[in-house]
Design a protein around this motif. Sequence first.
Motif, PDB file in Angstrom:
ATOM      1  N   SER A 188     -95.312 -99.570  42.435  1.00 62.50           N
ATOM      2  CA  SER A 188     -96.381 -99.361  42.983  1.00 62.50           C
ATOM      3  C   SER A 188     -97.373-100.516  42.480  1.00 62.50           C
ATOM      4  O   SER A 188     -98.159-101.058  43.337  1.00 62.50           O
ATOM      5  CB  SER A 188     -96.815 -98.165  42.508  1.00 62.50           C
ATOM      6  N   GLU A 189     -97.318-100.988  41.218  1.00 65.11           N
ATOM      7  CA  GLU A 189     -98.083-102.058  40.894  1.00 65.11           C
ATOM      8  C   GLU A 189     -98.009-103.333  41.770  1.00 65.11           C
ATOM      9  O   GLU A 189     -98.663-104.203  42.049  1.00 65.11           O
ATOM     10  CB  GLU A 189     -97.851-102.372  39.412  1.00 65.11           C
ATOM     11  N   LEU A 239     -96.422-103.691  44.530  1.00 66.98           N
ATOM     12  CA  LEU A 239     -97.195-103.472  46.063  1.00 66.98           C
ATOM     13  C   LEU A 239     -98.591-103.372  46.108  1.00 66.98           C
ATOM     14  O   LEU A 239     -98.950-104.180  47.060  1.00 66.98           O
ATOM     15  CB  LEU A 239     -96.672-102.118  46.735  1.00 66.98           C
ATOM     16  N   LEU A 240     -99.373-102.980  45.211  1.00 66.74           N
ATOM     17  CA  LEU A 240    -100.581-103.355  45.221  1.00 66.74           C
ATOM     18  C   LEU A 240    -101.061-104.754  44.844  1.00 66.74           C
ATOM     19  O   LEU A 240    -101.828-105.013  45.383  1.00 66.74           O
ATOM     20  CB  LEU A 240    -101.144-102.425  43.865  1.00 66.74           C
ATOM     21  N   ASN A 241    -100.436-105.128  43.932  1.00 61.24           N
ATOM     22  CA  ASN A 241    -100.673-106.744  43.832  1.00 61.24           C
ATOM     23  C   ASN A 241    -100.516-107.702  45.090  1.00 61.24           C
ATOM     24  O   ASN A 241    -101.511-108.472  45.417  1.00 61.24           O
ATOM     25  CB  ASN A 241     -99.933-107.309  42.716  1.00 61.24           C
ATOM     26  N   THR A 243    -100.372-106.267  48.171  1.00 58.37           N
ATOM     27  CA  THR A 243    -101.526-105.952  49.281  1.00 58.37           C
ATOM     28  C   THR A 243    -102.804-106.812  48.871  1.00 58.37           C
ATOM     29  O   THR A 243    -103.603-107.098  49.730  1.00 58.37           O
ATOM     30  CB  THR A 243    -101.636-104.465  49.316  1.00 58.37           C
ATOM     31  N   GLY A 244    -103.014-106.562  47.697  1.00 57.93           N
ATOM     32  CA  GLY A 244    -104.425-107.160  47.290  1.00 57.93           C
ATOM     33  C   GLY A 244    -104.466-108.699  47.439  1.00 57.93           C
ATOM     34  O   GLY A 244    -105.358-109.061  47.809  1.00 57.93           O
ATOM     35  N   GLY A 275    -108.836-104.657  42.361  1.00 56.18           N
ATOM     36  CA  GLY A 275    -109.276-103.425  41.814  1.00 56.18           C
ATOM     37  C   GLY A 275    -109.325-103.617  40.281  1.00 56.18           C
ATOM     38  O   GLY A 275    -109.022-104.271  39.596  1.00 56.18           O
ATOM     39  N   ASP A 334    -110.214-101.061  36.519  1.00 61.28           N
ATOM     40  CA  ASP A 334    -110.245 -99.499  35.982  1.00 61.28           C
ATOM     41  C   ASP A 334    -110.833 -99.621  34.635  1.00 61.28           C
ATOM     42  O   ASP A 334    -110.854-100.525  33.941  1.00 61.28           O
ATOM     43  CB  ASP A 334    -108.635 -99.046  35.835  1.00 61.28           C
ATOM     44  N   SER A 363    -106.497-105.777  38.382  1.00 59.04           N
ATOM     45  CA  SER A 363    -105.341-106.264  39.071  1.00 59.04           C
ATOM     46  C   SER A 363    -105.411-107.865  39.183  1.00 59.04           C
ATOM     47  O   SER A 363    -106.277-108.499  38.701  1.00 59.04           O
ATOM     48  CB  SER A 363    -105.504-105.645  40.579  1.00 59.04           C
TER      49      SER A 363
END
Length: 201
Positions: free
Chosen positions: A124-125, A127-129, A131-132, A139, A141, A152
């Motif tokens: 997930s991390e 894919l998030l990186n 995509t970002g 993003g 936190d 991120s």
Amino acid sequence: MKDNKYSRRYIIGSLVLLSVFIIDIFIPLGAAVGVLYVCSIVLLIYEKEKIILFFSILTTFFILLVLILTATRDTTWMVYVNRSSSIIAIWVLYYVSVKHKQLSERNKIYIHQLEQKNKELERSEFLLNETGSLAKVGGWDLDLKTMTTYFSEETFRIYEIPMGTPPAVEDGIKFYAPEAQEFVQKTVAEAIENHKEYNIE
């Protein structure tokens, strides 16, 4: 390999138990015999639960059988105490071994689940990186207990700061436009105090 090891333990445990039983009949060892009986169970501690249970029952039977065969009117009360202590020790050992096996199985399941969760989190991390990076969207936190921020990878790139060293909360506000800093700071403070979500466009 495992089956061979278990077979050897089973055979050795059986031979030890049989030897102790024979010695116990012909040579009075007193309290020492209880230790020998317990040792025969210790040899099987890594076997299956059914095998340990079988040997525990068999050992208890042998201890009582020898007492029945050898007891006389001259037998002292200490002999009965020693025999009873041996039986108690055997069943305590059985109980501990069973609990140990149960905990080991739970630990294996827990570790497997944890490894799966870690893999999912890494995926997930990633894919998030990715995509970002493509969308140029970052993003972040905030851990309210430690007041530590987490960024991120794309957020680090957008803010042009070294990777892996997110700024403190009060410093992070400075990345917003000067005219928006007071509003952002107030909104974040209210969200922390009242445990409310917020969305700033």
